[in-house]
Design a protein around this motif. Structure first.
Motif: not given
Length: 128
Positions: A1-11, A37-41, A43-56
């Protein structure tokens, strides 16, 4: 699962991220409020489901020349600030969720979640 785009989240709570998501053999345990830092998809999933929030991304700090690190008081203040920021984000996320489900059967549950997040934020603000 090679994804180049990643996002930072805090659980928002301690969580386990599957190893294959992280590109590792073993599952990884995540701590509350710790930026990861998690793969974008995912990261979006855990934020959408309310388990985490995007962060710097965590800020890199230069090591101190004397004293060898943060004092216990500095660490406690930094941890309190991090918890406060996470609680503020939780209120913001709960408010957005409430707005998105307004007028549906999920509205009552969303109002309860917002009230709980606001109570937690108030408790942290009064403690500081």
């Amino acid at each position: 699962m090679a994804q180049s785009k990643k996002k930072w989240v805090a659980f928002k709570s301690n969580a386990t991220v599957p190893g294959d998501v992280m590109g590792e053999d073993n599952d990884q345990k995540m701590q509350v409020g710790e930026p990861v830092q998690l793969p974008e998809s995912y990261a979006n999933h855990v934020v959408q489901d309310g388990f985490a929030a995007f962060c710097d991304a965590p800020k890199k700090t230069a090591p101190k020349k004397s004293g060898g690190g943060q004092s216990a008081e500095e660490k406690a203040a930094a941890e309190a600030a991090q918890k406060l920021a996470a609680a503020q984000q939780a209120v913001s996320d709960a408010d957005l969720h409430l707005k998105s489900v307004a007028g549906t059967a999920d509205e009552g549950e969303a109002r309860e979640a917002l009230a709980a997040a606001e109570a937690e934020l108030d408790a942290l603000q009064s403690a500081s």
